[in-house]
Design a protein around this motif. Structure first.
Motif, short mmCIF file in Angstrom:
data_model
loop_
_atom_site.label_atom_id
_atom_site.label_comp_id
_atom_site.label_asym_id
_atom_site.label_seq_id
_atom_site.Cartn_x
_atom_site.Cartn_y
_atom_site.Cartn_z
N PRO A 1 0.83 -1.21 0.00
CA PRO A 1 0.00 0.00 0.00
C PRO A 1 0.85 1.26 0.00
N VAL A 2 0.27 2.33 -0.53
CA VAL A 2 0.95 3.62 -0.55
C VAL A 2 0.34 4.49 0.54
N SER A 3 1.16 5.23 1.21
CA SER A 3 0.69 6.10 2.28
C SER A 3 0.72 7.56 1.81
N LEU A 4 -0.39 8.24 1.97
CA LEU A 4 -0.50 9.63 1.52
C LEU A 4 -0.68 10.55 2.72
N ALA A 5 -0.06 11.74 2.63
CA ALA A 5 -0.13 12.70 3.74
C ALA A 5 -1.34 13.63 3.56
N HIS A 6 -2.10 13.85 4.64
CA HIS A 6 -3.27 14.71 4.58
C HIS A 6 -2.86 16.13 4.23
N GLY A 7 -3.65 16.80 3.44
CA GLY A 7 -3.36 18.19 3.09
C GLY A 7 -2.52 18.29 1.83
N THR A 8 -1.34 17.75 1.88
CA THR A 8 -0.46 17.87 0.70
C THR A 8 -0.80 16.81 -0.35
N GLN A 9 -0.98 15.56 0.09
CA GLN A 9 -1.19 14.48 -0.89
C GLN A 9 -2.65 14.03 -1.01
N PHE A 10 -3.45 14.26 0.03
CA PHE A 10 -4.88 13.95 -0.11
C PHE A 10 -5.73 14.92 0.72
N VAL A 11 -6.95 15.07 0.31
CA VAL A 11 -7.91 15.92 1.01
C VAL A 11 -9.25 15.19 1.01
N PHE A 12 -9.96 15.25 2.15
CA PHE A 12 -11.28 14.62 2.19
C PHE A 12 -12.28 15.43 1.37
N VAL A 13 -13.09 14.75 0.55
CA VAL A 13 -14.12 15.45 -0.25
C VAL A 13 -15.44 14.68 -0.18
N ASN A 14 -16.53 15.43 -0.20
CA ASN A 14 -17.86 14.84 -0.36
C ASN A 14 -18.31 15.02 -1.81
N THR A 15 -19.24 14.20 -2.24
CA THR A 15 -19.78 14.32 -3.59
C THR A 15 -20.16 15.77 -3.87
N GLY A 16 -19.69 16.30 -4.98
CA GLY A 16 -20.04 17.66 -5.37
C GLY A 16 -19.00 18.69 -4.98
N ASN A 17 -18.13 18.35 -4.01
CA ASN A 17 -17.08 19.31 -3.63
C ASN A 17 -16.15 19.59 -4.80
N PRO A 18 -15.69 20.87 -4.93
CA PRO A 18 -14.71 21.15 -5.99
C PRO A 18 -13.41 20.42 -5.69
N LEU A 19 -12.74 19.99 -6.73
CA LEU A 19 -11.47 19.27 -6.57
C LEU A 19 -10.38 20.29 -6.23
N PRO A 20 -9.61 20.05 -5.15
CA PRO A 20 -8.55 20.99 -4.80
C PRO A 20 -7.54 21.07 -5.94
N GLU A 21 -6.96 22.27 -6.13
CA GLU A 21 -6.02 22.44 -7.24
C GLU A 21 -4.88 21.44 -7.13
N GLY A 22 -4.49 20.89 -8.27
CA GLY A 22 -3.40 19.91 -8.28
C GLY A 22 -3.91 18.49 -8.16
N MET A 23 -5.10 18.31 -7.61
CA MET A 23 -5.67 16.95 -7.50
C MET A 23 -6.43 16.63 -8.79
N ASN A 24 -6.36 15.36 -9.20
CA ASN A 24 -7.06 15.01 -10.44
C ASN A 24 -7.76 13.66 -10.36
N ALA A 25 -7.98 13.16 -9.13
CA ALA A 25 -8.70 11.89 -8.99
C ALA A 25 -9.33 11.80 -7.60
N VAL A 26 -10.38 10.99 -7.48
CA VAL A 26 -11.04 10.77 -6.19
C VAL A 26 -11.07 9.27 -5.93
N ILE A 27 -10.72 8.89 -4.70
CA ILE A 27 -10.80 7.49 -4.30
C ILE A 27 -11.95 7.35 -3.31
N MET A 28 -12.89 6.42 -3.60
CA MET A 28 -14.06 6.24 -2.73
C MET A 28 -13.60 5.94 -1.31
#
Lengths: 651, 651
Positions: free
Chosen positions: B81-108
């Motif tokens: 498994p890969v470990s991602l750091a909150h804030g820099t590498q991943f951000v929590f999103v709910n359906t409909g939230n805008p994608l933070p800049e630099g992010m280009n995918a969502v993992i359920m």
């Protein structure tokens, strides 16, 4: 856990509807009321209706002519006419007049050889009751005219009035309220300008429009925020204000902010959570109990994505509400359509596949549109919807399936099926074609220029839009046609010359003037994916300018659409990217024209005499379309409507 | 002469409609207006509509989960498994939230193995744009959303609001007024009790009901007498009050009191007089000219007979009005139906054949109903209408034709097709069956008892009602079944015992007590036609009483229905006649019971397990139906619901 399980255990829509019918007591829930007969069309009778008057009220003449006693005419022959005496043996009657006593037949005035006022000559016998409408022939007083639970059609209104029925007992119209939810949804009444992450609430109005067509007395509330207590109150209010059904929009899924199920469980019993249809899966159905203060009423949780909501409204809500009143379930006409593209589908789930469909030759060809649950425009563009069965793993190209029609069946013959590269000029064309006395609907399936040629080859498109540039020959489309459509004779007509250019921020801060600037330190490009026509065009210009891709910062950053390129520029992720003017315009960006390309319509010559293609070409030939195209900006119409020949390039 | 010729020269409805379209200028005639988008469903766009906002407004999460940069996850495997750091590498999103800049995918969220608030573990790679709704994916600002002349469906309302379109330019609704005419027609507003020769005006309300379903703004006037000047004024008033179309009811034929054509000619040009359809033939279509003060508007003369009027409204008026606005032409679903009876038709004329239709086995069987133009109830009873083509001389029994459906296609599976002798108890049964949770529609084709048995033999009826008395055996139905249905195994269930008796004037002035009285000097009988069950019954009773027909005055005067017999008594043409209680009741006459007969339902045993038959028998077994039958009077229910056996007689 239980909650999760129930949700995962999705059921077919038919079972969802059956569960609701099984627990709802429609005779107790829906009361009856008296309405004037002439205002009762579409309403459902609350009990049997018996005729008060007979119709006709008496034996009456069905024709203008003379009334006679049939037996006095039996001897009449062409060569031996019979003469009848006025008053005793015949009387003049107009259509509708009561038959004089003793008379039992009418002879049309055309067949009466009249001698004078006193005598009539007949040269053919009349049989008893000829041209006579007999008492009660249509309606007999006291007899049953209309049974209970009958939805009254226009003709029924005529029958009721004819029978002297001036008011009728009908079942109440179902009353239903739609409660939209979500922190991110904006009330359309405020005419908002949505920012990132916001959406304009519209499902309530889709519901309102459907409800009107269902004969349901519908209402809606402003959006309710994602808060359990507020939603709970909104549902109770909906019930308290006399609604037989409360529909909650969104929040019916299993996410962290989905309170609909919890609220339903607090005022009633959940019957269904999850239907085996995509889009539409997170649908909730519940019935209220005593805790709601109004037991035995319907609660429905409709998904938030617009297409999911539509499926829920059409397949779950509509049949239940129709059954509650006793009205006919809305039913769409169907047609056999042939799929233009192989379409895999998830087993275990039924899928609502939206289709751009139209007649090509003997069959109705249907091109699948985008499948996202959030894409409402797929429904505005579709002519049909095919439901891929749960058991199926998809539909093969060329396979024929039954599809529900969103347009009148006859309209499929007036559809122009386009497959290929989409361009906004095509929309201008579509708009012009709708204005014809016999309107034509241009429907477009976006498959790219090459995809369009492939569709022509497969016979699944009437024509294809293409803008394929060939650096070798410096020509458009023909080199590719020669390569990929060998066996097909086609005619190529130009629709417009399209400008491709560098999309830059408003005001072009870096004053980028052309490809030469792409090598600058401060310029960061966003590129298109390999194979894209626009990418090929860029490479061509870089080569001509003697620039190596390695010298262009960001060359390897790829996007898949003109819009996505523009977004990168808008957000500053890139300082420029190659695309069409429309993409820049859509986001209020600036545009540095770089190249011109031909957007042509490739038409199999076999279709050139198809009346739809004839109308299409006639329309392209007119100035209206040129004006519309020029109005868009980023186009030239110097070649518009002209038949293209190999080697013409940009003319 | 000219007038007559034009009338005789009838044309197909399609040509009639085409002539109107050719002379009417719909773009000039129908103006446009602005309406709020959420009230625009069903309206027709007056011009192209371009999107104001994109949807989504920005790249946004399509799922609840975490937003990431796809390339940071490519290395993830179940075992590594890969470990991602909150804030820099991943951000929590709910359906409909805008994608933070630099992010280009969502993992359920379900696929995230979270360690702590700061870190997320991923055991599978995410591909770019996974679970992301990209900006403009559904709607791109500035692009064409809806073309002109598009009738807005519920989904279109959703699309328009999503695109930030809050009001739309639509074409006006067509305004049309209906002017009923005729000295004999009574205004239903007065709730009249029609006398001989009078009819209650109802076509205007049939029109109003249709117009509502067409989205036409309709109105109507009180009946106008048969007077040219008055009608002329009424038409001008209709035009002056802003109607695009004036429809005149009746008076469109060529009779002595038919002024419609003359009036139309005085204010415009007649385009059509006479369509080649029965009913419906005397239809007029005209266009107004300057003399009307409002040139270029539509005039239609609709025939007076209700069924003719309906054909004119559906086949001529509806398509023209739909075309004027740009709305979809009303279109009925169709089905292949098999004719139960040979039906000859007049060549050169198309005929609207009304059908009682329902599924029997694999096919939909359709029994032709009465064909009179004045019989509106044939339309309330029909499930389908087949148009017999001009060229055809009719349809053979067993022939399959395409029919327009008046009910939802699915309802044909819930129809019980009855062919046989009609009786009012059948109506009570029909009413009960409509009250079931899965309502059943009992449709009945009146063919007499013998006709019913023949229909069973031909497989064109689900069951048949019969009341055949056999003097030899003093039994009902079975002797005839044995004779005519040898090869068919049937079950016979009694519906009711029916009283036949002598219908006499109110108060029975001649105090007639039974057949013995029929020999009296002062008693004059009205008889039924040879072969009628009632005639056979009378003969039997005369014989038993030792009375010779010759001794009965009026024995040779025949009528064909119970009602006709009753009319003879009502008018004094006869002092009595044998018939059923209902006929006497309908005309307020008295009834001297004379004989009791069994009205049975004959059901092929093969159908006994058909769910519709099961429901039918269950219904007959309940008390509700018995109560309803007893309420009619003239019946007994001692055998109701019981299976009959040969020789049981009246039990």
């Amino acid at each position: 856990m239980a909650k999760r399980n129930i949700y995962l255990d999705t059921i077919p829509v038919e079972e969802a509807v059956a569960r609701a019918k099984a627990v709802l007591d429609r005779k107790a829930l829906i009361a009856s009321e008296t309405v004037p007969t002439h205002e009762a069309a579409g309403r459902v009778t609350a009990g049997p209706i018996f005729a008060r008057c007979s119709s006709p009220t008496f034996h009456s003449a069905a024709m203008d002519g003379i009334a006679v006693r049939a037996d006095t005419t039996f001897a009449a022959r062409e060569d031996r006419p019979v003469s009848l005496a006025h008053g005793t043996q015949f009387v003049f009657v107009n259509t509708g007049n009561p038959l004089p006593e003793g008379m039992n037949a009418v002879i049309m005035i055309e067949n009466v050889v009249q001698k004078d006022e006193a005598t009539a000559l007949i040269d053919a016998p009349a049989f008893p009751w000829q041209h006579v409408r007999r008492i009660g022939e249509d309606i007999v007083a006291t007899e049953l005219l209309i049974p209970q639970f009958r939805q009254l059609a226009p003709c029924d209104i005529g029958a009721l009035l004819s029978a002297g029925i001036y008011e009728v007992q009908v079942r109440e119209q179902v009353r239903a309220v739609f409660v939209p939810t979500g922190d991110e949804v904006l009330d359309f009444h405020d005419r908002p300008e949505p920012r990132a992450g916001q959406v304009i609430e519209s499902n309530s109005q889709v519901f309102m429009a459907y409800a009107a067509s269902w004969g349901v007395r519908a209402s809606f509330t402003p959006p309710v925020p994602d808060d359990e207590e507020t939603l709970h109150r909104a549902v109770l209010d909906g019930l308290a204000s006399g609604n037989h059904a409360v529909i909650v929009g969104a929040g019916s899924s299993a996410g962290s902010k989905d309170y609909t199920r919890r609220v339903f469980e607090s005022v009633g019993r959940v019957l269904v959570h999850g239907i085996s249809v995509m889009p539409g899966k997170p649908t909730l159905v519940a019935v209220t109990d005593e805790r709601s203060g109004h037991p035995g009423r319907l609660l429905v949780g409709a998904p938030g994505y617009p297409v999911s909501a539509v499926v829920c409204l059409e397949k779950v809500l509509a049949p239940i509400l129709a059954w509650l009143t006793g009205a006919a379930e809305p039913e769409r006409a169907t047609a056999q359509v042939t799929l233009a593209r192989k379409t895999p589908s998830k087993p275990g789930m039924r899928e609502a596949l939206r289709l751009a469909a139209g007649r090509i030759g003997g069959r109705i060809v249907a091109a699948p549109l985008a499948r996202g649950a959030g894409m409402i425009t797929t429904l505005t563009r579709a002519q049909a919807v095919a439901y891929i069965p749960e058991a199926s793993e998809g539909i093969d190209e060329g396979e024929t399936v039954t599809a529900e029609l969103l347009v009148p069946k006859t309209e499929l013959d007036r559809v122009l099926v386009h497959v290929g590269s989409h361009d906004n000029t095509l929309d201008m064309l579509a708009n012009e074609l709708m204005g014809l006395t016999q309107p034509l609907r241009l429907v477009s399936s976006h498959a790219g220029s090459m995809g369009g040629l492939t569709a022509l080859k497969a016979g699944s498109a009437l024509f294809a839009g293409a803008h394929l540039f060939d650096p070798e020959t410096d020509d458009f489309n023909f080199p590719f046609i020669a390569r990929y459509l060998k066996e097909l004779d086609v005619t190529v007509v130009n629709l417009a010359i399209r400008h491709q250019g560098l999309i830059v921020p408003k005001g072009n801060p870096l004053s980028i003037q052309g490809v030469e600037d792409l090598t600058r330190e401060d310029v960061r490009l966003i590129n298109r994916q390999r194979g894209a026509g626009t990418r090929i065009l860029l490479d061509h210009h870089l080569k001509t300018a003697g620039i190596a891709p390695a010298d262009v910062r960001g060359y390897d950053n790829e996007e898949f659409t003109h819009m996505a390129v523009a977004v990168n520029v808008l957000t500053g992720a890139a300082s420029c990217g190659l695309g069409i003017f429309a993409a820049a315009k859509a986001l209020g960006l600036d545009f540095v024209p770089l190249a011109r390309e031909r957007y042509d319509l490739v038409i199999p010559t076999a279709h050139m005499n198809d009346p739809r293609i004839t109308a299409l070409l006639a329309t392209i030939g007119q100035n209206a379309i040129k004006a519309a195209i020029n109005g868009l900006g980023g186009y030239e119409t110097s070649l518009t409507g002209q038949v293209m020949r190999p080697g013409m390039g940009l003319g």
